[in-house]
Structure formats: C-alpha cells, structure tokens
Write a protein that holds these residues in place. Structure first.
Motif, mmCIF file in Angstrom:
data_model
loop_
_atom_site.group_PDB
_atom_site.id
_atom_site.type_symbol
_atom_site.label_atom_id
_atom_site.label_comp_id
_atom_site.label_asym_id
_atom_site.label_seq_id
_atom_site.Cartn_x
_atom_site.Cartn_y
_atom_site.Cartn_z
ATOM 1 N N ARG A 141 0.845 -1.216 0.000
ATOM 2 C CA ARG A 141 0.000 0.000 0.000
ATOM 3 C C ARG A 141 0.874 1.257 0.000
ATOM 4 N NH1 ARG A 141 -2.823 -2.503 3.984
ATOM 5 N NH2 ARG A 141 -2.076 -1.037 5.569
ATOM 6 N N ALA A 142 1.917 1.258 0.830
ATOM 7 C CA ALA A 142 2.799 2.434 0.893
ATOM 8 C C ALA A 142 3.576 2.599 -0.417
ATOM 9 C CB ALA A 142 3.768 2.299 2.072
ATOM 10 N N ALA A 143 3.979 1.465 -1.007
ATOM 11 C CA ALA A 143 4.765 1.534 -2.254
ATOM 12 C C ALA A 143 3.909 2.050 -3.412
ATOM 13 C CB ALA A 143 5.340 0.162 -2.582
ATOM 14 N N ALA A 144 2.604 1.805 -3.345
ATOM 15 C CA ALA A 144 1.730 2.318 -4.402
ATOM 16 C C ALA A 144 1.674 3.842 -4.360
ATOM 17 C CB ALA A 144 0.327 1.730 -4.236
ATOM 18 N N ARG A 145 1.886 4.401 -3.180
ATOM 19 C CA ARG A 145 1.871 5.877 -3.028
ATOM 20 C C ARG A 145 3.266 6.464 -3.256
ATOM 21 N NH1 ARG A 145 1.807 10.568 -2.869
ATOM 22 N NH2 ARG A 145 1.090 12.040 -1.275
ATOM 23 N N PHE A 146 4.280 5.803 -2.683
ATOM 24 C CA PHE A 146 5.662 6.284 -2.796
ATOM 25 C C PHE A 146 6.528 5.106 -3.262
ATOM 26 C CE2 PHE A 146 3.919 8.810 0.853
ATOM 27 C CZ PHE A 146 3.967 10.067 0.262
ATOM 28 N N PRO A 147 6.988 5.109 -4.506
ATOM 29 C CA PRO A 147 7.734 3.961 -5.043
ATOM 30 C C PRO A 147 9.024 3.690 -4.283
ATOM 31 C CG PRO A 147 7.243 5.587 -6.755
ATOM 32 C CD PRO A 147 6.835 6.198 -5.464
ATOM 33 N N PHE A 148 9.569 2.517 -4.461
ATOM 34 C CA PHE A 148 10.835 2.217 -3.804
ATOM 35 C C PHE A 148 11.762 1.451 -4.737
ATOM 36 C CE2 PHE A 148 10.999 -2.340 -2.647
ATOM 37 C CZ PHE A 148 9.707 -2.737 -3.003
ATOM 38 N N SER A 149 13.012 1.450 -4.362
ATOM 39 C CA SER A 149 14.036 0.705 -5.088
ATOM 40 C C SER A 149 15.205 0.535 -4.122
ATOM 41 C CB SER A 149 14.475 1.507 -6.327
ATOM 42 O OG SER A 149 15.422 0.771 -7.061
ATOM 43 N N VAL A 150 15.755 -0.665 -4.038
ATOM 44 C CA VAL A 150 16.875 -0.921 -3.122
ATOM 45 C C VAL A 150 17.944 -1.696 -3.888
ATOM 46 C CG1 VAL A 150 17.555 -1.777 -0.857
ATOM 47 C CG2 VAL A 150 15.163 -1.194 -1.265
ATOM 48 N N THR A 151 19.145 -1.182 -3.912
ATOM 49 C CA THR A 151 20.234 -1.911 -4.594
ATOM 50 C C THR A 151 20.579 -3.168 -3.790
ATOM 51 O OG1 THR A 151 21.872 -0.605 -3.379
ATOM 52 C CG2 THR A 151 21.265 0.179 -5.580
ATOM 53 N N PRO A 152 21.077 -4.208 -4.482
ATOM 54 C CA PRO A 152 21.527 -5.400 -3.739
ATOM 55 C C PRO A 152 22.580 -5.026 -2.708
ATOM 56 C CG PRO A 152 21.447 -5.850 -6.087
ATOM 57 C CD PRO A 152 21.184 -4.386 -5.936
ATOM 58 N N TYR A 153 23.455 -4.085 -3.046
ATOM 59 C CA TYR A 153 24.487 -3.676 -2.089
ATOM 60 C C TYR A 153 23.837 -3.130 -0.812
ATOM 61 C CZ TYR A 153 27.716 -0.676 0.372
ATOM 62 O OH TYR A 153 28.428 -0.081 1.371
ATOM 63 N N TYR A 154 22.907 -2.189 -0.961
ATOM 64 C CA TYR A 154 22.309 -1.571 0.230
ATOM 65 C C TYR A 154 21.471 -2.607 0.997
ATOM 66 C CZ TYR A 154 20.745 2.315 3.149
ATOM 67 O OH TYR A 154 20.525 3.157 4.212
ATOM 68 N N HIS A 171 23.687 6.689 9.238
ATOM 69 C CA HIS A 171 23.886 5.696 10.299
ATOM 70 C C HIS A 171 25.282 5.084 10.158
ATOM 71 C CE1 HIS A 171 23.353 2.030 12.700
ATOM 72 N NE2 HIS A 171 22.419 2.712 13.327
ATOM 73 N N PRO A 172 25.944 4.791 11.294
ATOM 74 C CA PRO A 172 27.309 4.256 11.192
ATOM 75 C C PRO A 172 27.400 2.969 10.383
ATOM 76 C CG PRO A 172 26.622 4.477 13.519
ATOM 77 C CD PRO A 172 25.527 5.041 12.682
ATOM 78 N N ARG A 173 26.305 2.178 10.345
ATOM 79 C CA ARG A 173 26.381 0.926 9.580
ATOM 80 C C ARG A 173 26.498 1.169 8.082
ATOM 81 N NH1 ARG A 173 21.791 -2.421 11.914
ATOM 82 N NH2 ARG A 173 21.419 -2.980 9.758
ATOM 83 N N GLU A 174 26.195 2.388 7.647
ATOM 84 C CA GLU A 174 26.367 2.701 6.217
ATOM 85 C C GLU A 174 27.834 2.922 5.857
ATOM 86 O OE1 GLU A 174 22.118 4.859 5.229
ATOM 87 O OE2 GLU A 174 23.726 6.096 6.036
ATOM 88 N N LEU A 175 28.661 3.161 6.874
ATOM 89 C CA LEU A 175 30.086 3.413 6.622
ATOM 90 C C LEU A 175 30.829 2.087 6.502
ATOM 91 C CD1 LEU A 175 30.619 6.428 9.007
ATOM 92 C CD2 LEU A 175 31.141 6.432 6.570
ATOM 93 N N THR A 176 30.483 1.323 5.485
ATOM 94 C CA THR A 176 31.140 0.028 5.264
ATOM 95 C C THR A 176 32.532 0.260 4.674
ATOM 96 O OG1 THR A 176 30.392 -0.102 2.990
ATOM 97 C CG2 THR A 176 28.888 -0.974 4.660
ATOM 98 N N PRO A 177 33.386 -0.754 4.704
ATOM 99 C CA PRO A 177 34.682 -0.599 4.025
ATOM 100 C C PRO A 177 34.522 -0.184 2.562
ATOM 101 C CG PRO A 177 34.665 -2.580 5.370
ATOM 102 C CD PRO A 177 33.263 -2.042 5.398
ATOM 103 N N ARG A 178 33.463 -0.686 1.903
ATOM 104 C CA ARG A 178 33.272 -0.338 0.477
ATOM 105 C C ARG A 178 32.907 1.137 0.328
ATOM 106 N NH1 ARG A 178 34.120 0.941 -3.408
ATOM 107 N NH2 ARG A 178 33.781 0.198 -5.528
ATOM 108 N N ALA A 179 32.042 1.614 1.220
ATOM 109 C CA ALA A 179 31.642 3.025 1.157
ATOM 110 C C ALA A 179 32.828 3.922 1.514
ATOM 111 C CB ALA A 179 30.471 3.273 2.112
#
Ligand code: SF4
Length: 408
Positions: free
Chosen positions: A46-59, A229-237
């Motif tokens: 229901r929420a995605a019908a109002r606001f679309p989403f997309s998530v990369t495999p990495y994220y 968030h600190p978890r976003e600071l991966t070695p790759r990032a």
C-alpha cells in the motif's frame, strides 16, 4: 551477503554499478524473496503504491534483520506509516516550486542556486524531501531546459555556487552528467559546483575512475553526501569516499535526524567519528522537513539539541555538524543551537561550558574608557586575580617543555 557489506555474494558482477541497478529490488515479491519473513507485505505494498521504492543489492546487504527496527531497512523499505498524513505536512516543504526560476533551477539564496538534474536515485530514501519528484519516473533534465537554466545563471552573476542535485545526479551516465557540469562551468560567474549524491552510501561502486576523471576536469567541485547511520560506513563506502577525496574533491556529509535510525547521541557520535575517519566532514544535521509521508521519522527539536549537547566537547569541532531546520516556504535554514550564553551585560557575558561550568567573559572596555575601571563595577576582581595567576603559571611552564629547534 558480504559480512561487511563489501560485495553481496549472490550478485556475480556486484562491482558493476549498472548491474546493481538492474538487480535492484523494486516490488514486494522481490522483497519477500530477498527477506523471508518480511513484515506486513500488504502494508508495504500500500505504501509503495503511493511512494515507489528501489533498493540496490548492495544496500539490501546492509540490512541485519528485515524489520522496521533495523535502521537500513527502515530507511529503504516503504512502511505503512508513510500513509499517515497530518495536514501540516507538505508536498514541497521547502518551497522549491515557488523559487523555481528556470526549469529545474531553484534560486532561494542570493549567491547559490540548485539544479534538479534528475528524478532517479539508487535507493528511494523513505525520508526524502523530494518524494514528490523521486521514483515516479527515471528522467533527466533535457538539453533545452539545461540551456534555459544556464541562461538564467548568466543573467544572474550573483550566483557563485551551483548545487547539482536531484534525485541523484551520479545515477546519470557520466557523459550526461558531464554535459550538465560543463554547461554550468561555462557560466563565468559560477565559482563552485557542488554535487549532492547518496551514491557513496547506496551504490559506492558508482565512484569509478571515469567519473572522477570527469569531475576533476571541471573543478573546483565539492561533493555533499548523505550518511545517516554508522552501519552505512562500510569498508566499500569508505573506499569510495577515499577515492573522491583523493581526486581532490572535498566531501561533506548532510545527515537527517530520523526517529528509529539515528535519534540517539551515541549513534550520532559513532557516525560523526566514522565520517571523520573516512575524511568526510560532517556538515549538516537536518531536522526532518515537513514533507508528506515522513511523520513516523520526525523527532522533537529537543532531541536534536540533546544530540548537539552530547557531541560538543566529546568530539572534535571538526566532527560537529550544524543542526538546522529548513523553514517551510523556502525562507532558508535556521541553525538550532543549545544555549551556551547564560547572561549578557555591557561589561560581561556569562557562558556555559560543555561540562556545565560557568565562565565570566569580560567584554572589552569601550574606546576612551579609563584604564582602571572602578572595582566592583565593570570588572570582576575575582576573574582578574585568577587570570593573572593563570598567566604567571603559563609563563613559568613555557620554557620547560620546549626544545630548541636545530638550525635549518
Ligand atoms: S538519494 Fe537523495 S534525492 Fe534520492 S531519495 Fe534519497 S534523499 Fe531523496
């Protein structure tokens, strides 16, 4: 998934940013396949019908558990709470449409303008201020509209600094982004170009040699990114951020204060320390804009002030962002600061330190005032006595810890 978010093992060409986009999760069935035990798929749909989403495999690989309590999941997967719609939330909370002076070009401050270059992002952040634009369609500014924006900039030489934003401009193919950057650079009065992107966070493999070489050709360019968030600071990032800085592009970070993500002084301290280690300057901490669909992310301003109180004194000033709220209607950002001035008079200002101690700052004597003001009136005798003692201590110690410099 890679244990540190470096490379998802279930994607063969994970280091190819286009493959990351091709394999992004964009519907509830794909989410269910990626996250068995997905909570409330109907509500998500229901929420995605109002606001679309997309998530990369990495994220997606950074998600530890598929739950809205997980900060990565919470920032990237639509929540039924997005449908909560109190009347004070707006489609365009910071008045960008009102200040649009040419197609895609927003001019809100005298010396700065912002170009909305695309509606495309790698991950559609659930807290995005431009939910009205992002995700609906993968579009980029056309050449004709870019010409109109450049013509406006040429006619307004007071604009010295142009932010290329979106959506995420780094989602554009490099030649297309270069067309935009070159067009802005051709305006003689523009001194600085800033690229606003979340790619180092959600698609760090996008930071490739071709992109960096192109940006170097059109400097000075700064980059603003968006770690929350600190978890976003991966070695790759961190590696991607390092490549940006090594290319001579200063990197600053704009976080948004988000309930259930980073509304905790210790989480924010870990984030800003990690940013500094990655050579990213914490620049802004934004109070959530009043945008429709993000009521569940909003925090009271007192929470942001508590976090700023916590950071001051505990981390270097270099690691402390400016906490600010962008006032609805496009009237600009208001810095939000804990109160450190306790009282003011013509002769003294009383300050509160981060430890909660008070300090009496003597104001300079007005020009022409008598050198010795009467005791007990404009000068604080205790303060003067202490200052003289401190000065003598300092004089005595000075020679004891300095070595002579050898002749060069
Ligand atoms: S990357 Fe930026 S523009 Fe795109 S959804 Fe996230 S916050 Fe919005």
């Amino acid at each position: 998934m890679g244990a540190n978010g470096f490379i998802p093992e279930d994607l063969a060409d994970a280091e190819d940013w286009r493959a990351q986009l091709r394999n992004s999760i964009r519907d509830v069935e794909a989410l269910k396949a990626r996250f068995p035990g997905l909570p409330d798929p109907e509500g998500i749909a229901r929420a995605a019908a109002r606001f679309p989403f997309s998530v990369t495999p990495y994220y997606a690989s950074l998600v530890e558990k598929p739950s809205f309590d997980d900060p990565i999941f919470r920032m990237s997967v639509p929540s039924p709470e997005e449908l909560d719609d109190p009347p004070f939330l707006l489609e365009d909370p910071i008045g960008e449409n009102r200040h649009m002076v040419a197609p895609g070009l927003v001019h809100r401050y005298p010396d700065r303008a912002m170009l909305i270059s695309t509606s495309f992002c790698a991950v559609y952040c659930r807290h995005c201020t431009r939910k009205r634009i992002t995700g609906a369609k993968r579009g980029a500014i056309s050449e004709a509209r870019l010409d109109e924006a450049a013509a406006y900039l040429k006619a307004h030489p007071e604009v010295k600094d142009v932010l290329v934003s979106g959506g995420d401009p780094l989602l554009l193919p490099t030649p297309l982004l270069e067309r935009i950057v070159r067009k802005i650079r051709e305006v003689p009065s523009v001194e600085v170009i800033r690229i606003c992107t979340r790619a180092p966070v959600t698609l760090p493999m996008r930071i490739d040699d071709e992109l960096l070489a192109m940006l170097r050709r059109h400097g000075p360019i700064w980059m603003n990114t968006h770690f929350n968030h600190p978890r976003e600071l991966t070695p790759r990032a961190v590696a991607a951020a390092g490549a940006v800085v090594d290319a001579g592009i200063p990197l600053c970070n704009q976080s948004v204060l988000l309930r259930g993500v980073n509304d905790d002084p210790l989480v924010m301290e870990e984030l800003v320390r990690g940013l500094l280690r990655a050579r990213i300057k914490p620049y802004y901490l934004f109070q959530c804009d009043l945008v429709r669909g993000i009521e569940h992310f909003r925090t009271p301003i007192s929470k942001g002030l508590e976090i700023m109180e916590h950071l001051r004194g505990r981390v270097s000033g270099l690691a402390i962002p400016c906490y600010a709220f962008d006032v609805p209607g496009g009237e600009g950002k208001v810095p939000l600061l804990p109160e450190y001035i306790v009282s003011k008079s013509e002769t003294h200002t009383v300050l509160r330190t981060w430890r909660g101690l008070f300090f009496d700052h003597p104001e300079p004597r007005p020009a022409g005032a008598a050198p010795e003001a009467p005791a007990g009136t404009s000068w604080n005798d205790d303060f003067c006595a202490r200052a003289i003692t401190d000065r003598r201590t300092s004089d005595r110690d000075f020679g004891e810890w300095l070595e002579e410099i050898p002749e060069v």
